[in-house]
Design a protein around this motif. Structure first.
Motif, PDB file in Angstrom:
ATOM      1  N   GLU A 478     -57.863 -68.112  83.254  1.00 36.91           N
ATOM      2  CA  GLU A 478     -57.811 -66.662  84.538  1.00 36.91           C
ATOM      3  C   GLU A 478     -57.461 -65.089  84.076  1.00 36.91           C
ATOM      4  OE1 GLU A 478     -59.465 -66.378  87.128  1.00 36.91           O
ATOM      5  OE2 GLU A 478     -59.908 -68.438  86.806  1.00 36.91           O
ATOM      6  N   TYR A 479     -56.635 -65.136  83.061  1.00 42.32           N
ATOM      7  CA  TYR A 479     -55.675 -63.265  82.131  1.00 42.32           C
ATOM      8  C   TYR A 479     -56.776 -62.765  82.067  1.00 42.32           C
ATOM      9  CZ  TYR A 479     -52.605 -60.714  79.695  1.00 42.32           C
ATOM     10  OH  TYR A 479     -51.927 -60.001  78.981  1.00 42.32           O
ATOM     11  N   ASN A 480     -57.623 -62.531  81.013  1.00 42.45           N
ATOM     12  CA  ASN A 480     -58.123 -62.006  80.826  1.00 42.45           C
ATOM     13  C   ASN A 480     -59.397 -61.043  81.860  1.00 42.45           C
ATOM     14  OD1 ASN A 480     -58.105 -61.359  78.072  1.00 42.45           O
ATOM     15  ND2 ASN A 480     -59.031 -63.593  77.259  1.00 42.45           N
ATOM     16  N   HIS A 481     -59.811 -61.989  82.963  1.00 42.78           N
ATOM     17  CA  HIS A 481     -60.455 -61.699  83.871  1.00 42.78           C
ATOM     18  C   HIS A 481     -60.127 -60.924  84.575  1.00 42.78           C
ATOM     19  CE1 HIS A 481     -63.725 -61.689  87.106  1.00 42.78           C
ATOM     20  NE2 HIS A 481     -62.553 -61.856  87.684  1.00 42.78           N
ATOM     21  N   ARG A 482     -58.149 -61.627  84.970  1.00 45.38           N
ATOM     22  CA  ARG A 482     -57.355 -60.881  86.186  1.00 45.38           C
ATOM     23  C   ARG A 482     -57.134 -59.256  85.510  1.00 45.38           C
ATOM     24  NH1 ARG A 482     -52.583 -64.082  88.098  1.00 45.38           N
ATOM     25  NH2 ARG A 482     -52.162 -62.149  89.288  1.00 45.38           N
ATOM     26  N   LEU A 483     -56.396 -59.305  84.563  1.00 43.15           N
ATOM     27  CA  LEU A 483     -56.222 -58.024  83.516  1.00 43.15           C
ATOM     28  C   LEU A 483     -57.485 -56.997  83.858  1.00 43.15           C
ATOM     29  CD1 LEU A 483     -54.433 -56.110  82.301  1.00 43.15           C
ATOM     30  CD2 LEU A 483     -54.347 -57.379  79.863  1.00 43.15           C
TER      31      LEU A 483
END
Length: 601
Positions: A478-483
């Motif tokens: 989820e990190y890259n998508h949220r970023l």
């Protein structure tokens, strides 16, 4: 009516009084029973009258007991030792119907000075062996009680020593081996009674009574290996340990007409008997010593307590045994040693590792067994008591193991739950930060590894590995998508801020460049995931991580506060700063449209 109530109240008070008050003894100058047979004449029970006579004694006690076959003159002999007539002292069988049953005591002790210690000597009369209507077990109990209680044990035998008389001593010998021995140089129990073989006969056929006893105790030849003879010889070998503690004495018949003995004075008795009787008194007097139990002499109350223990042991089984006697005497010592182990283990703060708990258990067990070894009664049969103590220790240790497992599970579960909550919190950071997630992940691991101890640690470690791995995998996913979404939103916000609020063209341009890059790249390559492998994206991520989280500043925690301060400064700059300093600025700001029209005009 009131008179009847008075009598009821009087009897109620009488019933509430202790037995010693209700049946108080006024005259102690008589014989009292201390041990009586039960109705079946197989076991023994205490008698309160005789016990009261003993309890009142405050000096150290020494007991002289006479044992022997039925109708062998034991009661008459005791009266002679006490210088009492048959009418004053113990009841004599051929004279009274109240023949001795159980064990009786003369109520008034004889005071003696023994090695400078004022000692109260009590005399015990025992029921004779081999009488009608009794079991051999009953005789054994009487014999055992007299053997253990007495300081001087007079074995009264008529005419000669029989094999049954020697066999009966086997129990006394076994007691001697158990209780009279020394363990590591320390007296561990009560001192043995002085055994006096008293042979009542008029002729010895040229042999002394000592020679007669020694000859009776010689080994029996057993060329054929007969097991019964082996057992007989084993008893004789065991009697050797009592050799230094025994003596032999002969006593002639006092008169030919034995039924008239109670009516005869000393002048009418055989003078050789009178002389020998006086010698016997001096011998008994010379060997009397206070009864010693675990290095301490006993007063009346302590002697009764000692008697109660012995009786409990002898009545414990169908057949009296040294083992049962040892167990009763070791009972309190076992409880004390078990309490020593329990106190040592209770000091341990749970949970701890299984290895540490096992190590503490072994040390506490060794200390408890060492304490028992120093204080226990008996030598051979004490092994059973040691086994009992070891079994009780193991049972108690199992309880500590279970308690350690419970406390370990409770602690590790709490740490696991805390880490699980921490991971859940890191999943929903306002500003996603891999550095902050890794820091929290590491902190959880270290905290769990350090604080979770005990047998449950292995299980919860496995659960932690699964939970942490799953949490990290989900965060990275989820990190890259949220970023990406954050950066798109941030670029649009900065366009508005640079265009309409700050009116700083470079901020607007930079924001447009970031927005166009993000949207164009994802449209060109059909998915945002392809962007995450781009070196530019890695640079953006590195810059973001530097700004959002560091050991000094956690922007996720202070974002609202910093944003609030930034708004205040911006409002101040917009409202007050421009009025005070005018519109001059070094920054390339947007110009006012009205001023351009004026200049062209």
């Amino acid at each position: 009516m009131s008179k009847n109530l008075w009598w009821v109240g009087f009897f109620f008070i009488i019933l509430q009084l202790p037995p010693s008050w209700v049946f108080a003894i006024d005259d102690f100058n008589q014989a009292f029973p201390i041990i009586e047979p039960d109705p079946g004449h197989t076991k023994l029970r205490l008698s309160s009258e005789g016990l009261e006579a003993i309890r009142r004694i405050t000096n150290p006690i020494a007991a002289v007991a006479v044992i022997g076959p039925y109708r062998s003159g034991k009661s008459f002999l005791l009266n002679q030792l006490l210088s009492l007539s048959c009418y004053e002292g113990f009841g004599v069988g051929h004279m009274r119907d109240t023949k001795t049953k159980g064990i009786w005591v003369w109520g008034t002790p004889v005071e003696m000075d023994i090695n400078g210690v004022k000692t109260s000597v009590i005399y015990l009369d025992t029921e004779g062996f081999e009488s009608i209507g009794k079991s051999n077990v009953y005789d054994d109990r009487i014999f055992a009680l007299a053997t253990v209680l007495s300081s001087v044990l007079i074995y009264n035998l008529p005419e000669t020593i029989r094999e049954a008389d020697i066999s009966r001593l086997s129990f006394a010998v076994e007691l001697a081996e158990e209780f009279y021995g020394r363990v590591k140089g320390q007296d561990v129990a009560f001192e043995p009674a002085k055994l006096l073989w008293l042979i009542q006969r008029d002729f010895l056929q040229g042999k002394s009574v000592k020679e007669m006893v020694d000859e009776a105790l010689q080994r029996v030849p057993n060329h054929d290996g007969d097991k019964n003879i082996d057992q007989v010889n084993q008893i004789r070998d065991s009697l050797a340990i009592m050799g230094d503690n025994s003596t032999a004495f002969s006593l002639p018949q006092p008169h030919l007409q034995r039924t008239k003995l109670c009516d005869l004075k000393d002048g009418e008795l055989d003078q050789s008997y009178v002389e020998k009787r006086e010698q016997l008194k001096e011998i008994v007097k010379s060997v009397i010593r206070p009864k010693i139990v675990q290095g301490k002499s006993l007063n009346g109350n302590e002697f009764v307590s000692f008697l109660e223990k012995i009786l409990e042991a002898l009545n414990k089984g169908e057949i009296p045994s040294t083992g049962s006697l040892v167990e009763v005497f070791n009972k309190k010592i076992l409880e004390k040693c078990l309490k020593l182990y329990e106190d040592s283990m209770t000091k341990v703060i749970l949970p701890i590792s299984e290895e540490s708990l096992q190590s503490i258990h072994e040390a506490s067990r060794v200390e408890s067994l060492r304490s028992f070894d120093e204080e226990h009664f008996g030598r051979h049969h004490a092994k059973k008591s040691v086994e009992t103590l070891d079994e009780d220790i193991e049972k108690m240790f199992k309880n500590f193991v279970m308690a350690n497992q419970y406390q370990s599970s409770k602690l590790c579960e709490a740490l696991y739950t805390t880490c699980e909550d921490k991971m859940d919190q890191l999943q929903v950071l306002r500003l996603p930060s891999m550095a902050k997630f890794n820091a929290g992940f590491l902190q959880c691991n270290q905290s769990f590894e350090k604080e979770c101890v005990g047998p449950s640690k292995t299980i919860y470690e496995q659960r932690m590995v699964k939970m942490m791995g799953k949490s990290k995998s989900l965060f990275i996913k989820e990190y890259n998508h949220r970023l990406f979404n954050w950066l798109v939103a941030f670029s649009l916000v900065m366009v508005i801020v640079g265009r309409f609020i700050i009116k700083f063209i470079l901020i607007e341009i930079g924001a447009w460049i970031l927005f166009i890059f993000l949207e164009t790249y994802t449209r060109m390559f059909w998915s945002p995931e392809s962007l995450y492998y781009n070196p530019v994206w890695h640079g953006i991520v590195a810059t973001w991580e530097t700004l959002v989280y560091s050991p000094i500043l956690d922007l996720d925690r202070w974002a609202i506060q910093i944003g609030f301060i930034a708004v205040i400064l911006l409002v101040y700059w917009r409202c007050c700063g421009r009025r005070k300093h005018g519109s001059h600025s070094l920054l390339p700001l947007y110009t006012n449209g009205s001023k351009v029209r004026d200049r062209s005009e």
